[in-house]
Scaffold this motif. Structure first.
Motif, PDB file in Angstrom:
ATOM      1  N   GLU A   1       1.610   6.612  -7.050  1.00 57.49           N
ATOM      2  CA  GLU A   1       0.547   7.493  -7.524  1.00 57.49           C
ATOM      3  C   GLU A   1       0.848   8.954  -7.198  1.00 57.49           C
ATOM      4  O   GLU A   1       0.525   9.847  -7.992  1.00 57.49           O
ATOM      5  CB  GLU A   1      -0.799   7.077  -6.928  1.00 57.49           C
ATOM      6  CG  GLU A   1      -1.245   5.663  -7.269  1.00 57.49           C
ATOM      7  CD  GLU A   1      -1.452   5.429  -8.756  1.00 57.49           C
ATOM      8  OE1 GLU A   1      -1.368   6.393  -9.547  1.00 57.49           O
ATOM      9  OE2 GLU A   1      -1.692   4.259  -9.129  1.00 57.49           O
ATOM     10  N   PHE A   2       1.485   9.209  -6.049  1.00 57.18           N
ATOM     11  CA  PHE A   2       1.838  10.585  -5.722  1.00 57.18           C
ATOM     12  C   PHE A   2       2.915  11.098  -6.669  1.00 57.18           C
ATOM     13  O   PHE A   2       2.844  12.240  -7.153  1.00 57.18           O
ATOM     14  CB  PHE A   2       2.320  10.685  -4.269  1.00 57.18           C
ATOM     15  CG  PHE A   2       2.497  12.096  -3.793  1.00 57.18           C
ATOM     16  CD1 PHE A   2       1.432  12.793  -3.247  1.00 57.18           C
ATOM     17  CD2 PHE A   2       3.717  12.745  -3.927  1.00 57.18           C
ATOM     18  CE1 PHE A   2       1.580  14.106  -2.834  1.00 57.18           C
ATOM     19  CE2 PHE A   2       3.874  14.056  -3.519  1.00 57.18           C
ATOM     20  CZ  PHE A   2       2.806  14.739  -2.975  1.00 57.18           C
ATOM     21  N   ALA A   3       3.905  10.265  -6.967  1.00 56.54           N
ATOM     22  CA  ALA A   3       4.974  10.679  -7.877  1.00 56.54           C
ATOM     23  C   ALA A   3       4.438  10.938  -9.277  1.00 56.54           C
ATOM     24  O   ALA A   3       4.939  11.825  -9.985  1.00 56.54           O
ATOM     25  CB  ALA A   3       6.069   9.611  -7.909  1.00 56.54           C
TER      26      ALA A   3
ATOM     27  N   ALA B   1       0.831  -1.205   0.000  1.00 58.05           N
ATOM     28  CA  ALA B   1       0.000   0.000   0.000  1.00 58.05           C
ATOM     29  C   ALA B   1       0.867   1.258   0.000  1.00 58.05           C
ATOM     30  O   ALA B   1       0.583   2.221  -0.731  1.00 58.05           O
ATOM     31  CB  ALA B   1      -0.933  -0.005   1.216  1.00 58.05           C
ATOM     32  N   TRP B   2       1.914   1.260   0.803  1.00 60.92           N
ATOM     33  CA  TRP B   2       2.812   2.412   0.878  1.00 60.92           C
ATOM     34  C   TRP B   2       3.508   2.635  -0.461  1.00 60.92           C
ATOM     35  O   TRP B   2       3.592   3.761  -0.951  1.00 60.92           O
ATOM     36  CB  TRP B   2       3.821   2.183   1.995  1.00 60.92           C
ATOM     37  CG  TRP B   2       4.945   3.162   2.068  1.00 60.92           C
ATOM     38  CD1 TRP B   2       6.276   2.904   1.882  1.00 60.92           C
ATOM     39  CD2 TRP B   2       4.865   4.567   2.348  1.00 60.92           C
ATOM     40  NE1 TRP B   2       7.022   4.044   2.028  1.00 60.92           N
ATOM     41  CE2 TRP B   2       6.183   5.082   2.319  1.00 60.92           C
ATOM     42  CE3 TRP B   2       3.804   5.435   2.613  1.00 60.92           C
ATOM     43  CZ2 TRP B   2       6.466   6.428   2.542  1.00 60.92           C
ATOM     44  CZ3 TRP B   2       4.080   6.777   2.840  1.00 60.92           C
ATOM     45  CH2 TRP B   2       5.404   7.260   2.803  1.00 60.92           C
TER      46      TRP B   2
ATOM     47  N   TYR C   1       8.245  13.510  -0.485  1.00 60.63           N
ATOM     48  CA  TYR C   1       6.873  13.074  -0.280  1.00 60.63           C
ATOM     49  C   TYR C   1       6.316  13.752   0.966  1.00 60.63           C
ATOM     50  O   TYR C   1       7.048  13.984   1.931  1.00 60.63           O
ATOM     51  CB  TYR C   1       6.805  11.550  -0.114  1.00 60.63           C
ATOM     52  CG  TYR C   1       7.162  10.780  -1.368  1.00 60.63           C
ATOM     53  CD1 TYR C   1       6.201  10.507  -2.336  1.00 60.63           C
ATOM     54  CD2 TYR C   1       8.459  10.322  -1.583  1.00 60.63           C
ATOM     55  CE1 TYR C   1       6.513   9.793  -3.479  1.00 60.63           C
ATOM     56  CE2 TYR C   1       8.786   9.604  -2.725  1.00 60.63           C
ATOM     57  CZ  TYR C   1       7.813   9.345  -3.668  1.00 60.63           C
ATOM     58  OH  TYR C   1       8.124   8.645  -4.811  1.00 60.63           O
ATOM     59  N   PRO C   2       5.018  14.050   0.988  1.00 67.60           N
ATOM     60  CA  PRO C   2       4.438  14.727   2.155  1.00 67.60           C
ATOM     61  C   PRO C   2       4.142  13.775   3.313  1.00 67.60           C
ATOM     62  O   PRO C   2       3.573  14.196   4.311  1.00 67.60           O
ATOM     63  CB  PRO C   2       3.146  15.312   1.593  1.00 67.60           C
ATOM     64  CG  PRO C   2       2.733  14.352   0.544  1.00 67.60           C
ATOM     65  CD  PRO C   2       4.013  13.882  -0.085  1.00 67.60           C
ATOM     66  N   SER C   3       4.504  12.510   3.172  1.00 65.84           N
ATOM     67  CA  SER C   3       4.190  11.515   4.193  1.00 65.84           C
ATOM     68  C   SER C   3       5.383  10.609   4.437  1.00 65.84           C
ATOM     69  O   SER C   3       6.252  10.451   3.572  1.00 65.84           O
ATOM     70  CB  SER C   3       3.009  10.636   3.756  1.00 65.84           C
ATOM     71  OG  SER C   3       1.855  11.385   3.501  1.00 65.84           O
TER      72      SER C   3
END
Length: 247
Positions: free
Chosen positions: A114-116, A107-108, A215-217
């Motif tokens: 998808e964020f990239a 999942a991570w 990344y924001p996370s």
């Protein structure tokens, strides 16, 4: 083999589970014929007329197999509704390879991808909690190609559906962690399963390594614990069905 069938094995899952690495390894095997692109995306194509599917269009993705085992790798098939049923209708003798990966880390990795790509803009913690509601607005209902970070990790449910459609002897379940640690042993299993002769020693490789960016996370202990609890019942079902343990 069923009449009109060219493809006799499919790497059907899971996304971010090492399917690209396995496909690349098999591309070095002279005894195996593969699709011209890794992900053909035929059996998850909702624009296809499934009352009269165009298998010629599917076969156009493949060169002549010359009697060799012929396959492709589209990891959404195990997750996307009706894909496995469509594969069964194409060939009841199909052999299915499923590569599993720890669902939390899957999942991570999925979210990072998808964020990239710019498809995702929300932080991971929100996506695996409140963000799951986005799937209620998707079509088919409850499924999403990009935002299914949590849902694609319910392996027990997916394997139960798979075993309800195909005999277990036509399914090979592997672990991405084993492919990475000992690719030669995993490839030997795959060759035996699809009926390919012994091939050259594999060259270890990393493919689709996560893009290095801000990344924001981060993957926090809280997120890991939340997902472990969410997956617990399904992971028990997976152990019962396959012996694979990600608890």
């Amino acid at each position: 083999m069923d009449e009109g069938v060219l493809v006799n094995f499919i790497i059907a899952g899971v996304q971010k589970g090492g399917t690209t690495a396995l496909f690349d390894y098999l591309a070095d095997e002279p005894g195996v014929a593969l699709s011209q692109v890794k992900e053909v995306h035929f059996f998850d194509d909702e624009n296809q007329d499934w009352s009269r599917p165009d298998y010629a269009a599917y076969h156009a993705h493949f060169s002549a197999a010359d009697g060799r085992p012929c396959g492709e790798a589209t990891p959404i098939y195990i997750y996307w509704p009706n894909s496995l049923e469509r594969i069964r209708d194409y060939s009841r003798a199909m052999k299915l390879i499923v590569l599993l990966r720890d669902p939390v880390h899957r999942a991570w990795s999925h979210w990072r991808m998808e964020f990239a790509r710019g498809a995702e803009t929300e932080p991971f913690a929100w996506c695996i909690r409140e963000g799951r509601r986005r799937l209620f607005d998707a079509a088919p209902w409850g499924h999403h190609r990009e935002f299914s970070y949590v849902e694609r990790g319910f392996y027990g449910e997916q394997m139960e559906r798979l075993f309800g459609l195909f005999p277990r002897e036509q399914v090979l379940v592997l672990k991405a962690e084993d492919l990475r640690a000992d690719p030669a042993a995993t490839l030997a299993q795959v060759r035996a399963f699809v009926g390919a002769p012994e091939g050259p020693p594999p060259r270890p490789r990393d493919v689709h390594v996560g893009r290095q960016m801000d990344y924001p996370s981060t993957l926090t202990a809280e997120d890991i614990g939340f997902l472990r609890r969410l997956y617990a019942r399904d992971m028990a079902r997976l152990r019962e069905l396959t012996g694979v343990n990600y608890a």
